[in-house]
Write an enzyme that holds these catalytic residues in place. Structure first.
Site, PDB file in Angstrom:
ATOM      1  N   HIS A   1       0.871  -1.200  -0.121  1.00  0.00           N
ATOM      2  CA  HIS A   1       0.047  -0.081  -0.065  1.00  0.00           C
ATOM      3  C   HIS A   1       1.016   1.194   0.032  1.00  0.00           C
ATOM      4  O   HIS A   1       1.630   1.620   1.078  1.00  0.00           O
ATOM      5  CB  HIS A   1      -0.962   0.064   1.026  1.00  0.00           C
ATOM      6  CG  HIS A   1      -1.813   1.254   1.324  1.00  0.00           C
ATOM      7  ND1 HIS A   1      -3.249   0.845   1.731  1.00  0.00           N
ATOM      8  CD2 HIS A   1      -1.677   2.495   0.780  1.00  0.00           C
ATOM      9  CE1 HIS A   1      -3.778   2.207   1.581  1.00  0.00           C
ATOM     10  NE2 HIS A   1      -3.091   3.272   1.062  1.00  0.00           N
TER      11      HIS A   1
ATOM     12  N   HIS B   1       1.471   5.167  -2.109  1.00  0.00           N
ATOM     13  CA  HIS B   1       1.227   6.443  -2.930  1.00  0.00           C
ATOM     14  C   HIS B   1       2.249   6.781  -3.889  1.00  0.00           C
ATOM     15  O   HIS B   1       3.305   7.625  -3.132  1.00  0.00           O
ATOM     16  CB  HIS B   1       0.288   7.323  -2.292  1.00  0.00           C
ATOM     17  CG  HIS B   1      -0.945   6.880  -1.627  1.00  0.00           C
ATOM     18  ND1 HIS B   1      -2.035   6.720  -2.256  1.00  0.00           N
ATOM     19  CD2 HIS B   1      -0.989   6.379  -0.332  1.00  0.00           C
ATOM     20  CE1 HIS B   1      -2.941   6.221  -1.230  1.00  0.00           C
ATOM     21  NE2 HIS B   1      -2.556   5.902  -0.316  1.00  0.00           N
TER      22      HIS B   1
ATOM     23  N   ARG C   1       1.725   8.955  -6.418  1.00  0.00           N
ATOM     24  CA  ARG C   1       1.173  10.070  -7.062  1.00  0.00           C
ATOM     25  C   ARG C   1       1.319  10.043  -8.731  1.00  0.00           C
ATOM     26  O   ARG C   1       1.352   9.132  -9.341  1.00  0.00           O
ATOM     27  CB  ARG C   1       1.757  11.319  -6.473  1.00  0.00           C
ATOM     28  CG  ARG C   1       1.652  11.435  -4.863  1.00  0.00           C
ATOM     29  CD  ARG C   1       0.237  11.223  -4.292  1.00  0.00           C
ATOM     30  NE  ARG C   1       0.205  11.514  -2.838  1.00  0.00           N
ATOM     31  CZ  ARG C   1      -0.776  11.342  -2.048  1.00  0.00           C
ATOM     32  NH1 ARG C   1      -1.600  10.469  -2.586  1.00  0.00           N
ATOM     33  NH2 ARG C   1      -0.429  11.434  -0.924  1.00  0.00           N
TER      34      ARG C   1
ATOM     35  N   ASN D   1      -5.522   6.704  -6.285  1.00  0.00           N
ATOM     36  CA  ASN D   1      -5.936   7.738  -5.944  1.00  0.00           C
ATOM     37  C   ASN D   1      -5.251   9.124  -6.490  1.00  0.00           C
ATOM     38  O   ASN D   1      -4.786   9.951  -6.037  1.00  0.00           O
ATOM     39  CB  ASN D   1      -6.262   7.898  -4.446  1.00  0.00           C
ATOM     40  CG  ASN D   1      -4.926   8.013  -3.671  1.00  0.00           C
ATOM     41  OD1 ASN D   1      -4.040   7.547  -4.076  1.00  0.00           O
ATOM     42  ND2 ASN D   1      -5.113   8.947  -2.593  1.00  0.00           N
TER      43      ASN D   1
ATOM     44  N   HIS E   1     -10.366   0.925   1.941  1.00  0.00           N
ATOM     45  CA  HIS E   1     -10.400   1.980   2.864  1.00  0.00           C
ATOM     46  C   HIS E   1     -11.578   1.676   3.872  1.00  0.00           C
ATOM     47  O   HIS E   1     -12.749   2.462   3.558  1.00  0.00           O
ATOM     48  CB  HIS E   1     -10.322   3.303   2.336  1.00  0.00           C
ATOM     49  CG  HIS E   1      -9.900   4.333   3.454  1.00  0.00           C
ATOM     50  ND1 HIS E   1      -9.009   5.338   3.416  1.00  0.00           N
ATOM     51  CD2 HIS E   1     -10.816   4.924   4.227  1.00  0.00           C
ATOM     52  CE1 HIS E   1      -9.024   5.979   4.177  1.00  0.00           C
ATOM     53  NE2 HIS E   1      -9.957   5.722   4.933  1.00  0.00           N
TER      54      HIS E   1
ATOM     55  N   HIS F   1      -4.649  -0.192   5.567  1.00  0.00           N
ATOM     56  CA  HIS F   1      -4.287   0.669   6.954  1.00  0.00           C
ATOM     57  C   HIS F   1      -4.955   0.445   8.017  1.00  0.00           C
ATOM     58  O   HIS F   1      -5.683   1.389   8.570  1.00  0.00           O
ATOM     59  CB  HIS F   1      -4.192   1.978   6.569  1.00  0.00           C
ATOM     60  CG  HIS F   1      -5.130   2.742   5.705  1.00  0.00           C
ATOM     61  ND1 HIS F   1      -6.526   2.285   5.866  1.00  0.00           N
ATOM     62  CD2 HIS F   1      -5.055   3.533   4.634  1.00  0.00           C
ATOM     63  CE1 HIS F   1      -7.149   3.134   4.809  1.00  0.00           C
ATOM     64  NE2 HIS F   1      -6.245   3.696   4.208  1.00  0.00           N
TER      65      HIS F   1
ATOM     66  N   ASP G   1       1.325   2.695   3.345  1.00  0.00           N
ATOM     67  CA  ASP G   1       0.588   4.039   3.068  1.00  0.00           C
ATOM     68  C   ASP G   1       1.313   5.307   2.991  1.00  0.00           C
ATOM     69  O   ASP G   1       0.758   6.353   3.640  1.00  0.00           O
ATOM     70  CB  ASP G   1      -0.734   4.121   4.330  1.00  0.00           C
ATOM     71  CG  ASP G   1      -1.695   5.124   3.692  1.00  0.00           C
ATOM     72  OD1 ASP G   1      -1.890   5.266   2.530  1.00  0.00           O
ATOM     73  OD2 ASP G   1      -2.622   5.525   4.587  1.00  0.00           O
TER      74      ASP G   1
ATOM     75  N   HIS H   1       2.760  14.627   0.705  1.00  0.00           N
ATOM     76  CA  HIS H   1       2.001  15.775   0.748  1.00  0.00           C
ATOM     77  C   HIS H   1       3.191  16.740   0.627  1.00  0.00           C
ATOM     78  O   HIS H   1       3.794  17.033   1.769  1.00  0.00           O
ATOM     79  CB  HIS H   1       1.086  16.120   1.413  1.00  0.00           C
ATOM     80  CG  HIS H   1      -0.184  15.104   1.456  1.00  0.00           C
ATOM     81  ND1 HIS H   1      -1.092  15.322   0.497  1.00  0.00           N
ATOM     82  CD2 HIS H   1      -0.206  13.911   2.169  1.00  0.00           C
ATOM     83  CE1 HIS H   1      -2.162  14.461   0.638  1.00  0.00           C
ATOM     84  NE2 HIS H   1      -1.650  13.595   1.716  1.00  0.00           N
TER      85      HIS H   1
ATOM     86  N   ALA I   1      -3.550  18.192   4.994  1.00  0.00           N
ATOM     87  CA  ALA I   1      -3.847  17.235   4.029  1.00  0.00           C
ATOM     88  C   ALA I   1      -3.485  15.678   4.960  1.00  0.00           C
ATOM     89  O   ALA I   1      -2.716  15.685   5.767  1.00  0.00           O
ATOM     90  CB  ALA I   1      -2.972  17.081   2.670  1.00  0.00           C
TER      91      ALA I   1
HETATM   92  C1  NCD Z   1      -3.823   8.833   1.616  1.00  0.00           C
HETATM   93  C2  NCD Z   1      -3.280   9.543   0.726  1.00  0.00           C
HETATM   94  O1  NCD Z   1      -2.560  10.862   0.857  1.00  0.00           O
HETATM   95  O2  NCD Z   1      -3.251   9.463  -0.674  1.00  0.00           O
HETATM   96  N1  NCD Z   1      -3.844   9.705   2.833  1.00  0.00           N
HETATM   97  C3  NCD Z   1      -4.035   8.806   4.064  1.00  0.00           C
HETATM   98  O3  NCD Z   1      -4.202   9.752   5.029  1.00  0.00           O
HETATM   99  N2  NCD Z   1      -3.821   7.801   4.119  1.00  0.00           N
HETATM  100  C4  NCD Z   1      -5.281   8.409   1.143  1.00  0.00           C
HETATM  101  C5  NCD Z   1      -5.443   6.958   1.607  1.00  0.00           C
HETATM  102  O4  NCD Z   1      -4.651   6.145   1.768  1.00  0.00           O
HETATM  103  O5  NCD Z   1      -6.696   7.070   2.335  1.00  0.00           O
HETATM  104 ZN    ZN Z   2      -7.135   4.924   2.622  1.00  0.00          ZN
HETATM  105 ZN    ZN Z   3      -3.189   5.041   1.238  1.00  0.00          ZN
END
Ligand code: NCD
Ligand code: ZN
Ligand code: ZN
Length: 370
Positions: free
Chosen positions: A14, A16, A18, A43, A146, A189, A262, A266, A276
């Site tokens: 898991h 991100h 981007r 996402n 989620h 998560h 996760d 940001h 965020a």
């Molecule tokens: C994640 C993100 O910033 O993309 N943020 C988070 O707080 N976990 C989104 C997510 O995993 O739900």
């Molecule tokens: Zn999530």
């Molecule tokens: Zn996430």
């Protein structure tokens, strides 16, 4: 003697990555910390909500986003899994086609407007009724969830008796398990004891990813000093929740709880009216997980403890997604290492431990050697 142990490269199931200029630095951080396979969340902007590039829905595709990751350096991973973001436009036929073509291993459910980039999501009940979850079950595609209830009043969202995750695991998950007994589900998560208990009672089709921050911190760490770098969703919870997570990940018979950082960068963490959600742990996750295992009472200087750790970061998630055990290895050393800010072509990202301290130099207890 310094504790040091060698283990197979691991899987972050898991993360991100981007889009755009930030990607190469994020991917490099993941490679540098010994990742073999990653599951890169969809996402993005726009979301990855169709399978094939030639499909004319106004989204990015699983095919296209995988290519984008490869071109940003991700071709050095052994594998990259991109789940399909489930929207109002997702159809059972799309799932069947993607699965049969070998393009689709997983799909991701977001509670509408519940988290970063969740604006395209669609209510859970709809997927139970419209054949999408049934198609996932029929074609062996994993459903990543989620697991927070959407649209709760603020009073209920973080209530002492029931919060948004607990509500989801008590009210929504049982129906999912009953309706689709063969569906493979990952509770992403996971943060609560209620969630842990549900996953354990639901049987082997169910698993959960667990982040470093939810193993290390509680909501008190977020609130004391308002350490907004620890603000992620689901929120860090209470001591008894953390204890349940620690016990689950370090249990000798654990087959359901695996690593998913996760890691969610940001560049602009503070917004005009808040913050965020997301903690960045790229480059430092095995070090943090090792510290968390020690907090859970695991002795990482012993073979038995090292096996539990390796199960959590590599074998359990690998078995769930059918990944081969990586041949290459990396080494964890119990020696302090400094945490540095991440400079990317899109701006600077603050790794979680840096955000938790005002000290100029911040270090972790563990280091990594490749
Ligand atoms: C994640 C993100 O910033 O993309 N943020 C988070 O707080 N976990 C989104 C997510 O995993 O739900
Ligand atoms: Zn999530
Ligand atoms: Zn996430």
């Amino acid at each position: 003697m310094t504790t040091s142990f060698e283990l197979p490269l691991w899987h972050d199931l898991h993360v991100h990555f981007r889009q755009g200029d930030i990607m190469p630095a994020l991917i490099k951080d993941h490679l540098d910390m010994g990742c073999s396979t990653v599951l890169a969340m969809p996402n993005t902007k726009p979301p990855v909500a169709k399978v094939r590039q030639c499909d004319d829905l106004p989204y990015w595709s699983v095919e296209g986003y995988r290519d984008m990751i490869m071109q940003a350096g991700g071709d050095a991973f052994d594998d990259v899994i991109v789940p399909l973001y489930l929207t109002k436009d997702t159809t059972p036929a799309m799932i069947e086609d993607g699965a049969k073509a070998g393009l689709l291993k997983a799909c991701k459910y977001y509670p509408p407007h519940g988290t970063t980039g969740a604006d395209f999501s669609y209510p859970f009940e709809k997927f139970i009724e419209n054949g999408v979850f049934a198609a996932l079950q029929d074609h062996g595609v994993t459903l990543c969830i989620h697991g927070e209830e959407h649209g709760m009043e603020a009073e209920q969202y973080f209530d002492r008796k029931i919060n948004a995750e607990e509500y989801f695991y008590q009210q929504r998950m049982p129906k999912l398990a009953d309706s689709f007994p063969h569906l493979k589900v990952v509770g992403e998560h996971l943060t609560t004891k209620v969630g842990v208990d549900f996953i354990q009672s639901a049987g082997k089709n169910f698993a959960a990813s667990v982040t470093p921050q939810h193993l290390i911190y509680t909501v008190g760490h977020l609130l004391k000093g308002l350490n907004y770098h620890l603000y992620c969703l689901p929120l860090v919870k209470y001591d008894e929740d953390r204890a349940a997570l620690r016990a689950a990940v370090s249990a000798p018979d654990n087959t359901q709880f695996f690593a998913g950082t996760d890691s969610a960068p940001h560049v602009e963490k503070l917004t005009a009216c808040g913050c965020a959600a997301g903690c960045y742990t790229g480059g430092i996750a095995p070090q943090l997980y090792a510290e968390a295992f020690e907090m859970a009472g695991v002795d990482l200087s012993q073979d038995a403890g090292q096996t539990l750790f390796s199960n959590f970061i590599t074998n359990i998630g690998g078995a769930f997604y059918g990944l081969p055990t990586p041949q290459d290895t990396f080494t964890l050393v119990r020696e302090p290492s400094e945490v540095c800010m991440l400079q990317t072509d899109a701006g600077t990202v603050t790794p979680l431990p840096k955000g938790m301290s005002t000290d100029e130099r911040v270090s972790m207890k563990w280091s990594i050697r490749r």
